[in-house]
Enzyme design. Structure first.
Site, PDB file in Angstrom:
ATOM      1  CG  ASP A 135      84.147 -23.522 -56.182  1.00 14.57           C
ATOM      2  OD1 ASP A 135      83.408 -24.056 -57.008  1.00 14.57           O
ATOM      3  OD2 ASP A 135      83.849 -22.506 -55.541  1.00 14.57           O
ATOM      4  CB  CYS A 189      70.870 -42.175 -51.031  1.00 15.90           C
ATOM      5  SG  CYS A 189      71.845 -40.657 -51.036  1.00 15.90           S
ATOM      6  CB  CYS A 192      67.257 -41.790 -47.036  1.00 15.27           C
ATOM      7  SG  CYS A 192      67.316 -40.157 -46.299  1.00 15.27           S
ATOM      8  CB  CYS A 195      68.271 -34.022 -48.913  1.00 17.38           C
ATOM      9  SG  CYS A 195      68.341 -35.354 -50.123  1.00 17.38           S
ATOM     10  CB  CYS A 199      64.830 -28.748 -50.577  1.00 19.45           C
ATOM     11  SG  CYS A 199      65.192 -27.287 -51.571  1.00 19.45           S
ATOM     12  CB  CYS A 244      70.595 -22.905 -48.221  1.00 24.81           C
ATOM     13  SG  CYS A 244      69.367 -24.146 -47.723  1.00 24.81           S
ATOM     14  CB  CYS A 247      69.670 -30.572 -48.805  1.00 21.92           C
ATOM     15  SG  CYS A 247      70.993 -29.585 -49.504  1.00 21.92           S
ATOM     16  CB  CYS A 251      72.212 -35.696 -44.914  1.00 21.72           C
ATOM     17  SG  CYS A 251      72.929 -37.215 -45.585  1.00 21.72           S
TER      18      CYS A 251
HETATM   19  C1  B12 Z   1      77.795 -24.636 -59.852  1.00 23.79           C
HETATM   20  C2  B12 Z   1      78.018 -24.985 -58.376  1.00 23.79           C
HETATM   21  C3  B12 Z   1      76.995 -24.683 -57.483  1.00 23.79           C
HETATM   22  C4  B12 Z   1      75.619 -24.189 -57.943  1.00 23.79           C
HETATM   23  C5  B12 Z   1      74.813 -25.381 -58.522  1.00 23.79           C
HETATM   24  C6  B12 Z   1      74.720 -26.579 -57.559  1.00 23.79           C
HETATM   25  C7  B12 Z   1      74.869 -27.932 -58.215  1.00 23.79           C
HETATM   26  N1  B12 Z   1      74.320 -28.943 -57.547  1.00 23.79           N
HETATM   27  O1  B12 Z   1      75.476 -28.077 -59.267  1.00 23.79           O
HETATM   28  C8  B12 Z   1      75.053 -23.558 -56.623  1.00 23.79           C
HETATM   29  C9  B12 Z   1      75.414 -22.083 -56.573  1.00 23.79           C
HETATM   30  C10 B12 Z   1      73.538 -23.687 -56.421  1.00 23.79           C
HETATM   31  C11 B12 Z   1      75.885 -24.318 -55.576  1.00 23.79           C
HETATM   32  C12 B12 Z   1      75.481 -24.511 -54.275  1.00 23.79           C
HETATM   33  C13 B12 Z   1      76.216 -25.206 -53.319  1.00 23.79           C
HETATM   34  N2  B12 Z   1      77.506 -25.621 -53.436  1.00 23.79           N
HETATM   35 CO1  B12 Z   1      78.475 -25.600 -55.128  1.00 23.79          CO
HETATM   36  N3  B12 Z   1      79.505 -25.796 -56.706  1.00 23.79           N
HETATM   37  C14 B12 Z   1      79.236 -25.581 -57.950  1.00 23.79           C
HETATM   38  C15 B12 Z   1      80.433 -26.001 -58.844  1.00 23.79           C
HETATM   39  C16 B12 Z   1      81.202 -24.733 -59.231  1.00 23.79           C
HETATM   40  C17 B12 Z   1      80.073 -26.804 -60.095  1.00 23.79           C
HETATM   41  C18 B12 Z   1      79.097 -27.949 -59.817  1.00 23.79           C
HETATM   42  C19 B12 Z   1      78.605 -28.560 -61.116  1.00 23.79           C
HETATM   43  O2  B12 Z   1      79.393 -28.948 -61.969  1.00 23.79           O
HETATM   44  N4  B12 Z   1      77.285 -28.606 -61.274  1.00 23.79           N
HETATM   45  C20 B12 Z   1      76.697 -29.131 -62.487  1.00 23.79           C
HETATM   46  C21 B12 Z   1      75.715 -30.201 -62.158  1.00 23.79           C
HETATM   47  C22 B12 Z   1      75.122 -30.738 -63.465  1.00 23.79           C
HETATM   48  O3  B12 Z   1      76.426 -31.245 -61.514  1.00 23.79           O
HETATM   49  P1  B12 Z   1      75.815 -32.115 -60.374  1.00 23.79           P
HETATM   50  O4  B12 Z   1      75.028 -31.296 -59.416  1.00 23.79           O
HETATM   51  O5  B12 Z   1      76.900 -32.938 -59.809  1.00 23.79           O
HETATM   52  O6  B12 Z   1      74.799 -32.959 -61.273  1.00 23.79           O
HETATM   53  C23 B12 Z   1      74.998 -34.260 -61.644  1.00 23.79           C
HETATM   54  C24 B12 Z   1      73.847 -35.090 -61.128  1.00 23.79           C
HETATM   55  O7  B12 Z   1      72.639 -34.368 -61.339  1.00 23.79           O
HETATM   56  C25 B12 Z   1      74.007 -36.246 -62.039  1.00 23.79           C
HETATM   57  N5  B12 Z   1      72.811 -37.058 -62.138  1.00 23.79           N
HETATM   58  C26 B12 Z   1      71.719 -36.878 -62.889  1.00 23.79           C
HETATM   59  N6  B12 Z   1      70.862 -37.884 -62.695  1.00 23.79           N
HETATM   60  C27 B12 Z   1      71.457 -38.730 -61.817  1.00 23.79           C
HETATM   61  C28 B12 Z   1      71.049 -39.931 -61.287  1.00 23.79           C
HETATM   62  C29 B12 Z   1      71.905 -40.605 -60.374  1.00 23.79           C
HETATM   63  C30 B12 Z   1      71.462 -41.917 -59.825  1.00 23.79           C
HETATM   64  C31 B12 Z   1      73.162 -40.028 -59.992  1.00 23.79           C
HETATM   65  C32 B12 Z   1      74.085 -40.687 -58.988  1.00 23.79           C
HETATM   66  C33 B12 Z   1      73.554 -38.809 -60.559  1.00 23.79           C
HETATM   67  C34 B12 Z   1      72.695 -38.196 -61.468  1.00 23.79           C
HETATM   68  O8  B12 Z   1      74.388 -35.750 -63.309  1.00 23.79           O
HETATM   69  C35 B12 Z   1      74.888 -34.453 -63.166  1.00 23.79           C
HETATM   70  C36 B12 Z   1      76.201 -34.328 -63.904  1.00 23.79           C
HETATM   71  O9  B12 Z   1      77.041 -35.414 -63.715  1.00 23.79           O
HETATM   72  C37 B12 Z   1      81.242 -26.926 -57.849  1.00 23.79           C
HETATM   73  C38 B12 Z   1      82.783 -26.897 -58.043  1.00 23.79           C
HETATM   74  C39 B12 Z   1      83.193 -27.720 -59.249  1.00 23.79           C
HETATM   75  N7  B12 Z   1      83.969 -27.145 -60.136  1.00 23.79           N
HETATM   76  O10 B12 Z   1      82.796 -28.862 -59.378  1.00 23.79           O
HETATM   77  C40 B12 Z   1      80.807 -26.410 -56.450  1.00 23.79           C
HETATM   78  C41 B12 Z   1      80.576 -27.468 -55.348  1.00 23.79           C
HETATM   79  C42 B12 Z   1      79.734 -28.574 -55.942  1.00 23.79           C
HETATM   80  N8  B12 Z   1      79.767 -26.741 -54.368  1.00 23.79           N
HETATM   81  C43 B12 Z   1      79.998 -27.088 -53.137  1.00 23.79           C
HETATM   82  C44 B12 Z   1      79.252 -26.617 -52.020  1.00 23.79           C
HETATM   83  C45 B12 Z   1      79.860 -26.836 -50.642  1.00 23.79           C
HETATM   84  C46 B12 Z   1      77.995 -26.006 -52.202  1.00 23.79           C
HETATM   85  C47 B12 Z   1      76.948 -25.695 -51.116  1.00 23.79           C
HETATM   86  C48 B12 Z   1      76.836 -26.761 -50.031  1.00 23.79           C
HETATM   87  C49 B12 Z   1      77.286 -24.314 -50.476  1.00 23.79           C
HETATM   88  C50 B12 Z   1      76.244 -23.798 -49.476  1.00 23.79           C
HETATM   89  N9  B12 Z   1      76.100 -24.371 -48.300  1.00 23.79           N
HETATM   90  O11 B12 Z   1      75.533 -22.868 -49.730  1.00 23.79           O
HETATM   91  C51 B12 Z   1      75.653 -25.599 -51.976  1.00 23.79           C
HETATM   92  C52 B12 Z   1      74.938 -26.962 -52.097  1.00 23.79           C
HETATM   93  C53 B12 Z   1      73.687 -26.897 -52.917  1.00 23.79           C
HETATM   94  C54 B12 Z   1      73.290 -28.256 -53.497  1.00 23.79           C
HETATM   95  N10 B12 Z   1      72.360 -28.968 -52.881  1.00 23.79           N
HETATM   96  O12 B12 Z   1      73.900 -28.666 -54.516  1.00 23.79           O
HETATM   97  C55 B12 Z   1      81.109 -28.124 -53.035  1.00 23.79           C
HETATM   98  C56 B12 Z   1      80.489 -29.507 -52.719  1.00 23.79           C
HETATM   99  C57 B12 Z   1      81.341 -30.362 -51.803  1.00 23.79           C
HETATM  100  C58 B12 Z   1      80.717 -31.715 -51.594  1.00 23.79           C
HETATM  101  N11 B12 Z   1      80.926 -32.309 -50.411  1.00 23.79           N
HETATM  102  O13 B12 Z   1      80.068 -32.271 -52.455  1.00 23.79           O
HETATM  103  C59 B12 Z   1      81.779 -28.007 -54.483  1.00 23.79           C
HETATM  104  C60 B12 Z   1      82.323 -29.324 -55.045  1.00 23.79           C
HETATM  105  C61 B12 Z   1      82.935 -26.969 -54.349  1.00 23.79           C
HETATM  106  C62 B12 Z   1      84.172 -27.566 -53.684  1.00 23.79           C
HETATM  107  N12 B12 Z   1      85.310 -27.563 -54.365  1.00 23.79           N
HETATM  108  O14 B12 Z   1      84.150 -28.058 -52.577  1.00 23.79           O
HETATM  109  N13 B12 Z   1      77.039 -24.812 -56.126  1.00 23.79           N
HETATM  110  S1  SF4 Z   2      69.284 -36.989 -46.808  1.00 25.96           S
HETATM  111 FE1  SF4 Z   2      71.354 -37.838 -47.259  1.00 25.96          FE
HETATM  112  S2  SF4 Z   2      71.069 -40.094 -47.257  1.00 25.96           S
HETATM  113 FE2  SF4 Z   2      69.032 -39.140 -47.393  1.00 25.96          FE
HETATM  114  S3  SF4 Z   2      68.648 -39.082 -49.621  1.00 25.96           S
HETATM  115 FE3  SF4 Z   2      69.497 -37.093 -49.047  1.00 25.96          FE
HETATM  116  S4  SF4 Z   2      71.669 -37.298 -49.426  1.00 25.96           S
HETATM  117 FE4  SF4 Z   2      70.850 -39.378 -49.385  1.00 25.96          FE
HETATM  118  S1  SF4 Z   3      71.018 -25.859 -50.499  1.00 23.56           S
HETATM  119 FE1  SF4 Z   3      68.998 -25.363 -49.645  1.00 23.56          FE
HETATM  120  S2  SF4 Z   3      67.805 -24.626 -51.381  1.00 23.56           S
HETATM  121 FE2  SF4 Z   3      69.583 -25.704 -52.240  1.00 23.56          FE
HETATM  122  S3  SF4 Z   3      68.935 -27.828 -52.543  1.00 23.56           S
HETATM  123 FE3  SF4 Z   3      69.804 -27.757 -50.487  1.00 23.56          FE
HETATM  124  S4  SF4 Z   3      68.054 -27.332 -49.122  1.00 23.56           S
HETATM  125 FE4  SF4 Z   3      67.421 -26.826 -51.212  1.00 23.56          FE
END
Ligand code: B12
Ligand code: SF4
Ligand code: SF4
Length: 322
Positions: A135, A189, A192, A195, A199, A244, A247, A251
């Site tokens: 991260d 997934c 399902c 999530c 949300c 939060c 989601c 799961c």
């Molecule tokens: C920015 C960030 C956030 C932001 C944005 C979230 C997000 N989803 O990107 C915020 C602040 C909201 C956030 C929240 C959380 N985060 Co965060 N975050 C990051 C960070 C720094 C970058 C992520 C990133 O690059 N996002 C950019 C987007 C574009 O990437 P993406 O979500 O993967 O999007 C891809 C998909 O949309 C995909 N896509 C589009 N269409 C389709 C279609 C298909 C079929 C598929 C498969 C994919 C796909 O394309 C996109 C790019 O490849 C990473 C660390 C890192 N350097 O990677 C941690 C990281 C992702 N976070 C993490 C965590 C734990 C969380 C939280 C759970 C914390 C919490 N409980 O509050 C939440 C989860 C929220 C959620 N549902 O995502 C962990 C996730 C671990 C894991 N098991 O996956 C990470 C990896 C940190 C770590 N080193 O552990 N986070």
């Molecule tokens: S709840 Fe888990 S298994 Fe169901 S769609 Fe979301 S990520 Fe996939």
């Molecule tokens: S972390 Fe909470 S607000 Fe963000 S996508 Fe998941 S359920 Fe929604």
């Protein structure tokens, strides 16, 4: 690696990572992330990164890890499980802390463990260069986790493992050393979409895509303390004070969760929620003592108090409606 075959070194490093306390380990070949970056660019174009300005920079590094560490051949990916068998106590005037933040800050816990693996890679191959991340940089950690076979990207966008669910952090080691490579993990997934339905703010705008402008962790952790929440966020805080987990809580794959072997992720002071009045009245001295080495220090006292006030106001409004 001169004196021993690549597959032996691969096996050795993977076992070393497991012995260091990581639950899963996989290795991907360092290729250009062309497809992933197309999706990433679209995410940025739509403004889904909210105020996370750092996401607009260093595209060259996200595309090519070789722009971070020249000559990178391998991306070693580990999963650090943080699940502990505790739950949120359902008590009035309390706010929920997200599970990842119950214990010590993973940014303090994981790097030293990653460095031990990096040192072992360099012991096997004294010419190898390494760089560790969790991260902490412009790396698409989730996409590397998929490529290294750790798990698939769930529709909530977090990575899920069939063995341990999604309650894990991702750690990365870039290295110029060469290994045998894992295959990407397919998507389990299926039909399902629990999530997306659960949300509270409809932040999962389409399967796999999260709009940070709606996501509660963005508001409660990443925004500056003087930034007020928009009404649609306040109305849907759903009890969350910091982060939060909704989601991931819903799961079905998180039924496969296992307890973390890392004691530092056990809830500090046995707290999974905080009393909103206690937060609102907390002094800077109390805050820095209580949340030293905790992820909660990121929001700063003023940010946590802003969250507590918004949640308190919403809980009182809900009580009046009943
Ligand atoms: C920015 C960030 C956030 C932001 C944005 C979230 C997000 N989803 O990107 C915020 C602040 C909201 C956030 C929240 C959380 N985060 Co965060 N975050 C990051 C960070 C720094 C970058 C992520 C990133 O690059 N996002 C950019 C987007 C574009 O990437 P993406 O979500 O993967 O999007 C891809 C998909 O949309 C995909 N896509 C589009 N269409 C389709 C279609 C298909 C079929 C598929 C498969 C994919 C796909 O394309 C996109 C790019 O490849 C990473 C660390 C890192 N350097 O990677 C941690 C990281 C992702 N976070 C993490 C965590 C734990 C969380 C939280 C759970 C914390 C919490 N409980 O509050 C939440 C989860 C929220 C959620 N549902 O995502 C962990 C996730 C671990 C894991 N098991 O996956 C990470 C990896 C940190 C770590 N080193 O552990 N986070
Ligand atoms: S709840 Fe888990 S298994 Fe169901 S769609 Fe979301 S990520 Fe996939
Ligand atoms: S972390 Fe909470 S607000 Fe963000 S996508 Fe998941 S359920 Fe929604």
């Amino acid at each position: 690696m001169k004196h021993s075959p690549k597959s032996q070194n691969t096996h050795h490093i993977k076992q070393f990572a497991l012995d260091a306390g990581f639950s899963l380990v996989g290795i991907a070949q360092a290729v250009l992330l062309n497809d992933e970056m197309q999706n990433f660019s679209e995410w940025l174009r739509q403004g889904f990164h909210a105020g996370l300005g750092y996401m607009e920079r260093n595209d060259d590094k996200r595309l090519d890890v070789g722009a971070i560490l020249p000559g990178t051949r391998s991306v070693v990916v580990v999963a650090q499980n943080y699940y502990t068998p505790h739950h949120h106590k359902d008590s009035a005037h309390h706010g929920k802390i997200s599970r990842y933040a119950w214990g010590d800050d993973y940014h303090d816990v994981i790097p030293a463990k990653l460095e031990r693996i990096a040192d072992e890679i360099k012991r096997l191959d004294p010419e190898a260069a390494t760089k560790v991340y969790t991260d902490t940089g412009a790396i698409l950690e989730k996409q590397w986790a998929v490529r290294a076979g750790i798990g698939w990207q769930g529709k909530h966008s977090n990575i899920i493992s069939r063995e341990i669910g999604s309650w894990f952090f991702i750690g990365i080691i870039l290295t110029t050393a060469e290994f045998d490579y894992d295959s990407p993990m397919p998507d389990y997934c299926g039909t399902c979409n629990a999530c997306q339905q659960a949300c509270p703010t409809s932040a999962i705008v389409q399967p796999y895509v999260v709009d940070a402008r709606k996501c509660l962790p963005y508001w409660t952790i990443e925004t500056k303390p003087d930034k007020d929440f928009p009404p649609e966020v306040v109305q849907n805080l759903d009890g969350w004070l910091f982060g939060c987990d909704t989601c991931q809580d819903v799961c079905p794959w998180n039924r496969f969760q296992k307890e973390s072997s890392e004691d530092r992720f056990q809830p500090r002071f046995e707290e999974t929620t905080l009393n909103l009045n206690v937060v609102k009245q907390m002094t800077p001295e109390e805050f820095s003592t209580r949340f030293r080495k905790s992820p909660l220090k990121r929001s700063k006292l003023a940010g946590l108090q802003r969250n507590a006030s918004a949640l308190d106001k919403q809980q009182k409004a809900d009580e009046n409606d009943e």
